[in-house]
Scaffold this motif. Structure first.
Motif, PDB file in Angstrom:
ATOM      1  N   MET A   1     -29.528   7.525  64.823  1.00 29.27           N
ATOM      2  CA  MET A   1     -30.954   7.879  64.789  1.00 29.27           C
ATOM      3  C   MET A   1     -31.098   9.405  64.746  1.00 29.27           C
ATOM      4  SD  MET A   1     -33.965   7.086  67.564  1.00 29.27           S
ATOM      5  CE  MET A   1     -33.722   5.315  67.423  1.00 29.27           C
ATOM      6  N   ARG A   2     -31.819   9.884  63.741  1.00 31.02           N
ATOM      7  CA  ARG A   2     -31.981  11.318  63.589  1.00 31.02           C
ATOM      8  C   ARG A   2     -33.311  11.790  64.166  1.00 31.02           C
ATOM      9  NH1 ARG A   2     -31.117  11.928  57.256  1.00 31.02           N
ATOM     10  NH2 ARG A   2     -32.638  10.227  57.365  1.00 31.02           N
ATOM     11  N   SER A   3     -33.360  13.069  64.484  1.00 28.43           N
ATOM     12  CA  SER A   3     -34.585  13.713  64.940  1.00 28.43           C
ATOM     13  C   SER A   3     -35.184  14.467  63.767  1.00 28.43           C
ATOM     14  CB  SER A   3     -34.279  14.679  66.095  1.00 28.43           C
ATOM     15  OG  SER A   3     -35.442  15.409  66.451  1.00 28.43           O
ATOM     16  N   VAL A   4     -36.411  14.090  63.386  1.00 28.88           N
ATOM     17  CA  VAL A   4     -37.048  14.600  62.171  1.00 28.88           C
ATOM     18  C   VAL A   4     -38.369  15.266  62.526  1.00 28.88           C
ATOM     19  CG1 VAL A   4     -37.965  13.995  59.903  1.00 28.88           C
ATOM     20  CG2 VAL A   4     -36.005  12.734  60.838  1.00 28.88           C
ATOM     21  N   VAL A   5     -38.614  16.451  61.986  1.00 33.00           N
ATOM     22  CA  VAL A   5     -39.893  17.147  62.137  1.00 33.00           C
ATOM     23  C   VAL A   5     -40.521  17.305  60.763  1.00 33.00           C
ATOM     24  CG1 VAL A   5     -41.057  19.277  62.846  1.00 33.00           C
ATOM     25  CG2 VAL A   5     -39.152  18.390  64.205  1.00 33.00           C
ATOM     26  N   VAL A   6     -41.765  16.870  60.621  1.00 32.34           N
ATOM     27  CA  VAL A   6     -42.504  16.981  59.362  1.00 32.34           C
ATOM     28  C   VAL A   6     -43.789  17.757  59.629  1.00 32.34           C
ATOM     29  CG1 VAL A   6     -43.588  15.764  57.444  1.00 32.34           C
ATOM     30  CG2 VAL A   6     -41.597  14.755  58.579  1.00 32.34           C
ATOM     31  N   THR A   7     -43.920  18.933  59.048  1.00 35.22           N
ATOM     32  CA  THR A   7     -45.170  19.669  59.214  1.00 35.22           C
ATOM     33  C   THR A   7     -46.205  19.149  58.220  1.00 35.22           C
ATOM     34  OG1 THR A   7     -44.661  21.446  57.626  1.00 35.22           O
ATOM     35  CG2 THR A   7     -43.852  21.714  59.883  1.00 35.22           C
ATOM     36  N   GLY A   8     -47.472  19.235  58.608  1.00 39.58           N
ATOM     37  CA  GLY A   8     -48.532  18.708  57.746  1.00 39.58           C
ATOM     38  C   GLY A   8     -48.379  17.219  57.535  1.00 39.58           C
ATOM     39  N   GLY A   9     -48.075  16.495  58.614  1.00 44.06           N
ATOM     40  CA  GLY A   9     -47.724  15.084  58.489  1.00 44.06           C
ATOM     41  C   GLY A   9     -48.843  14.088  58.671  1.00 44.06           C
ATOM     42  N   ALA A  10     -50.081  14.546  58.765  1.00 45.21           N
ATOM     43  CA  ALA A  10     -51.170  13.621  59.057  1.00 45.21           C
ATOM     44  C   ALA A  10     -51.658  12.839  57.847  1.00 45.21           C
ATOM     45  CB  ALA A  10     -52.354  14.375  59.675  1.00 45.21           C
ATOM     46  N   THR A  11     -51.537  13.426  56.669  1.00 42.19           N
ATOM     47  CA  THR A  11     -52.107  12.796  55.469  1.00 42.19           C
ATOM     48  C   THR A  11     -51.204  13.033  54.269  1.00 42.19           C
ATOM     49  OG1 THR A  11     -53.394  14.767  54.872  1.00 42.19           O
ATOM     50  CG2 THR A  11     -54.485  13.141  56.282  1.00 42.19           C
ATOM     51  N   GLY A  12     -51.508  12.344  53.175  1.00 41.17           N
ATOM     52  CA  GLY A  12     -50.907  12.610  51.881  1.00 41.17           C
ATOM     53  C   GLY A  12     -49.396  12.557  51.851  1.00 41.17           C
ATOM     54  N   ILE A  13     -48.790  13.562  51.221  1.00 39.22           N
ATOM     55  CA  ILE A  13     -47.345  13.595  51.063  1.00 39.22           C
ATOM     56  C   ILE A  13     -46.645  13.647  52.416  1.00 39.22           C
ATOM     57  CG2 ILE A  13     -45.442  15.058  50.270  1.00 39.22           C
ATOM     58  CD1 ILE A  13     -47.187  15.790  47.847  1.00 39.22           C
ATOM     59  N   GLY A  14     -47.124  14.487  53.307  1.00 42.06           N
ATOM     60  CA  GLY A  14     -46.493  14.602  54.623  1.00 42.06           C
ATOM     61  C   GLY A  14     -46.475  13.293  55.371  1.00 42.06           C
ATOM     62  N   TYR A  15     -47.581  12.565  55.298  1.00 44.01           N
ATOM     63  CA  TYR A  15     -47.648  11.273  55.975  1.00 44.01           C
ATOM     64  C   TYR A  15     -46.668  10.289  55.356  1.00 44.01           C
ATOM     65  CZ  TYR A  15     -49.430   6.822  57.687  1.00 44.01           C
ATOM     66  OH  TYR A  15     -49.526   5.575  58.253  1.00 44.01           O
ATOM     67  N   ALA A  16     -46.605  10.253  54.021  1.00 46.27           N
ATOM     68  CA  ALA A  16     -45.676   9.333  53.359  1.00 46.27           C
ATOM     69  C   ALA A  16     -44.234   9.652  53.724  1.00 46.27           C
ATOM     70  CB  ALA A  16     -45.865   9.415  51.844  1.00 46.27           C
ATOM     71  N   VAL A  17     -43.902  10.931  53.792  1.00 48.62           N
ATOM     72  CA  VAL A  17     -42.556  11.344  54.172  1.00 48.62           C
ATOM     73  C   VAL A  17     -42.255  10.913  55.604  1.00 48.62           C
ATOM     74  CG1 VAL A  17     -41.116  13.354  54.666  1.00 48.62           C
ATOM     75  CG2 VAL A  17     -42.433  13.265  52.549  1.00 48.62           C
ATOM     76  N   ALA A  18     -43.166  11.199  56.510  1.00 49.70           N
ATOM     77  CA  ALA A  18     -42.961  10.839  57.910  1.00 49.70           C
ATOM     78  C   ALA A  18     -42.837   9.327  58.082  1.00 49.70           C
ATOM     79  CB  ALA A  18     -44.115  11.375  58.758  1.00 49.70           C
ATOM     80  N   ALA A  19     -43.682   8.582  57.384  1.00 51.37           N
ATOM     81  CA  ALA A  19     -43.641   7.120  57.479  1.00 51.37           C
ATOM     82  C   ALA A  19     -42.310   6.572  56.978  1.00 51.37           C
ATOM     83  CB  ALA A  19     -44.797   6.511  56.695  1.00 51.37           C
ATOM     84  N   GLY A  36     -57.052  15.222  65.788  1.00 49.90           N
ATOM     85  CA  GLY A  36     -57.512  13.842  65.674  1.00 49.90           C
ATOM     86  C   GLY A  36     -56.761  13.048  64.623  1.00 49.90           C
ATOM     87  N   PRO A  37     -56.822  13.468  63.346  1.00 51.27           N
ATOM     88  CA  PRO A  37     -56.080  12.754  62.306  1.00 51.27           C
ATOM     89  C   PRO A  37     -54.577  12.711  62.576  1.00 51.27           C
ATOM     90  CG  PRO A  37     -57.690  14.227  61.316  1.00 51.27           C
ATOM     91  CD  PRO A  37     -57.667  14.543  62.780  1.00 51.27           C
ATOM     92  N   LEU A  38     -54.050  13.761  63.187  1.00 51.09           N
ATOM     93  CA  LEU A  38     -52.621  13.812  63.465  1.00 51.09           C
ATOM     94  C   LEU A  38     -52.226  12.713  64.451  1.00 51.09           C
ATOM     95  CD1 LEU A  38     -50.186  15.674  62.695  1.00 51.09           C
ATOM     96  CD2 LEU A  38     -50.562  16.800  64.906  1.00 51.09           C
ATOM     97  N   LYS A  39     -52.995  12.566  65.508  1.00 47.03           N
ATOM     98  CA  LYS A  39     -52.681  11.541  66.503  1.00 47.03           C
ATOM     99  C   LYS A  39     -52.836  10.132  65.925  1.00 47.03           C
ATOM    100  CE  LYS A  39     -53.580  14.077  70.781  1.00 47.03           C
ATOM    101  NZ  LYS A  39     -54.406  14.160  72.017  1.00 47.03           N
ATOM    102  N   GLU A  40     -53.856   9.942  65.088  1.00 45.93           N
ATOM    103  CA  GLU A  40     -54.054   8.633  64.467  1.00 45.93           C
ATOM    104  C   GLU A  40     -52.880   8.286  63.552  1.00 45.93           C
ATOM    105  OE1 GLU A  40     -57.761   8.857  62.452  1.00 45.93           O
ATOM    106  OE2 GLU A  40     -58.948   9.106  64.288  1.00 45.93           O
ATOM    107  N   ALA A  41     -52.438   9.263  62.776  1.00 43.06           N
ATOM    108  CA  ALA A  41     -51.300   9.032  61.882  1.00 43.06           C
ATOM    109  C   ALA A  41     -50.038   8.722  62.678  1.00 43.06           C
ATOM    110  CB  ALA A  41     -51.080  10.255  60.994  1.00 43.06           C
TER     111      ALA A  41
END
Length: 240
Positions: A1-19, A36-41
């Motif tokens: 299991m890796r530790s991953v940090v994604v900036t701008g991860g709440a929406t769009g490309i960042g969200y898809a990458v994080a997911a 708000g959007p960050l916590k929801e994502a």
């Protein structure tokens, strides 16, 4: 299991990458300015949310206690074309012109530089750094394109700097990606058509297309791919 940090991860490309990383079983932290959007994502994909402005040195430093002690993958996705949010400067208004350029450089270049520098001591050997660039770095788009071109040059530098530790640094350069907030609802059907016509495969991109490229570059098997720009734009960067 890796530790991953994604900036701008709440929406769009960042969200898809994080997911995508979360679906693979990795521990994912997403960051962004809008709590708000960050916590929801984060709740939707089982990630951890850490809200801060990646272009603000004090905010980045202040967020460090909440970020992982060890980072295996860093995805610098925060950014966007800030010119969409600012009026065009009047002819001869050099102060406004400078402010517009600084805004795009801060959002797209400095955000990646600051977060990467802050987390470099925490990067594990053979870690992966992937920064989201843009087709605009090759085709031009004012200060936004210049900022993304600078991202490519900076990535070449950190690939050299961190390479002896087995750490790779690469850029993924999307073209037209639908289902994001990038164009702020300004993109017309004609605009979409022109951009699709410039591709070789005659379609627009999706956030998952970019996520797939990021996951490839982040894989343990991609250790000999570094300092590269991977175009995810249907070949549109080649020109017509």
């Amino acid at each position: 299991m890796r530790s991953v940090v994604v900036t701008g991860g709440a929406t769009g490309i960042g969200y898809a990458v994080a997911a995508a990383f979360a679906a693979a079983g990795d521990q994912v932290v997403i960051t962004g300015r809008r709590e708000g959007p960050l916590k929801e994502a984060a709740q939707r994909i089982g990630a951890t949310a850490v809200a801060f402005d990646a272009a603000d040195p004090a905010a980045v430093a202040g967020a460090l206690p909440a970020l992982p002690a060890h980072v295996d993958v860093l995805v610098n996705n925060a950014g966007g074309n800030t010119s969409f949010d600012r009026p065009d400067p009047a002819d001869g208004d050099l102060e406004a012109l400078a402010a517009n350029w600084r805004a795009n450089l801060d959002a797209n270049l400095l955000s990646a530089v600051l977060v990467t520098a802050a987390l470099t001591p925490r990067l594990t050997d053979h870690a992966r750094i992937v920064t989201i660039g843009s087709i605009a770095a090759r085709q031009g788009a004012g200060s936004y394109g210049a900022a993304k071109a600078a991202v490519e040059a900076w990535t070449a530098s950190i690939a050299s700097e961190l390479g002896p530790r087995g750490i790779t640094a690469n850029v993924v350069a999307p073209g037209l990606i639908l289902a994001t907030e990038f164009f702020r609802d300004r993109l017309t059907e004609d605009g979409i058509g022109q951009r699709v016509a410039a591709t070789r495969n005659r379609r627009a991109g999706a956030p998952d297309d970019v996520a797939a490229a990021v996951l490839f570059l982040a894989a343990p098997t991609a250790g000999h791919v570094t300092g590269q720009v991977i175009h995810v734009n249907g070949g549109a960067y080649l020109g017509r």
